[in-house]
Design a protein around this motif. Structure first.
Motif, PDB file in Angstrom:
ATOM      1  N   VAL A 260       0.780  -1.273   0.130  1.00 19.32           N
ATOM      2  CA  VAL A 260       0.037  -0.086  -0.077  1.00 19.32           C
ATOM      3  C   VAL A 260       0.728   1.170  -0.009  1.00 19.32           C
ATOM      4  CG1 VAL A 260      -1.628   1.286   1.208  1.00 19.32           C
ATOM      5  CG2 VAL A 260      -1.745  -1.080   1.282  1.00 19.32           C
ATOM      6  N   ASP A 261       0.641   2.198  -1.111  1.00 23.02           N
ATOM      7  CA  ASP A 261       1.462   3.439  -1.214  1.00 23.02           C
ATOM      8  C   ASP A 261       0.779   4.381  -0.432  1.00 23.02           C
ATOM      9  OD1 ASP A 261       3.317   2.235  -2.832  1.00 23.02           O
ATOM     10  OD2 ASP A 261       2.116   2.675  -4.438  1.00 23.02           O
ATOM     11  N   LEU A 262      -0.443   4.389  -0.042  1.00 21.85           N
ATOM     12  CA  LEU A 262      -1.127   5.258   0.746  1.00 21.85           C
ATOM     13  C   LEU A 262      -2.541   4.919   1.005  1.00 21.85           C
ATOM     14  CD1 LEU A 262      -1.380   8.431   1.308  1.00 21.85           C
ATOM     15  CD2 LEU A 262      -2.846   8.666  -0.686  1.00 21.85           C
TER      16      LEU A 262
END
Length: 135
Positions: free
Chosen positions: A4-6
């Motif tokens: 998950v990046d964000l």
């Protein structure tokens, strides 16, 4: 699983170039499903994913995390937004009066207790003309 990046929460905004998307979390189809609202000079669009479709169809499926009670508890978050373009992940999309399709889903989910048509039902593969909610 992908990293998950964000992590996005309800009400968060995401800048994409000159555009800003507003996250609208509406659990029901799955536990953390999120729609994205985009406001432009041309109108307001909702990228609805599998939450809601034309004619008030919803994305309830027979899969862990898809929950009718969560749908009923959360679909109202999409009420009164003034959506012009409803852009779901499947089936038909609308470029005008998208809110009436959303409002129909809200009415079906919170009204008479009957489960509305769902993309999870094999018979729902298209929306015949004349089956749109009344204007």
């Amino acid at each position: 699983p992908s990293p998950v990046d964000l992590a996005v929460a309800d009400g968060d905004t995401i800048a994409v170039g000159d555009l800003t998307l507003l996250a609208r979390c509406v659990p029901g189809h799955s536990e953390a499903i999120t729609a994205y609202q985009l406001d432009t000079a041309a109108g307001r669009a909702l990228f609805a994913g599998d939450i809601v479709f034309a004619s008030g169809i919803i994305g309830l499926i027979n899969y862990p995390g898809s929950d009718l009670t969560h749908y009923r508890d959360n679909i109202g978050r999409l009420g009164g937004l003034g959506i012009d373009a409803l852009l779901p992940g499947h089936l038909l999309f609308t470029l005008g009066n998208g809110q009436r399709h959303i409002d129909l889903a809200i009415k079906k989910l919170t009204g008479d207790g009957f489960v509305p048509y769902s993309i999870g039902q094999g018979a729902v593969s298209f929306v015949p003309s004349g089956h749109y909610p009344p204007g």
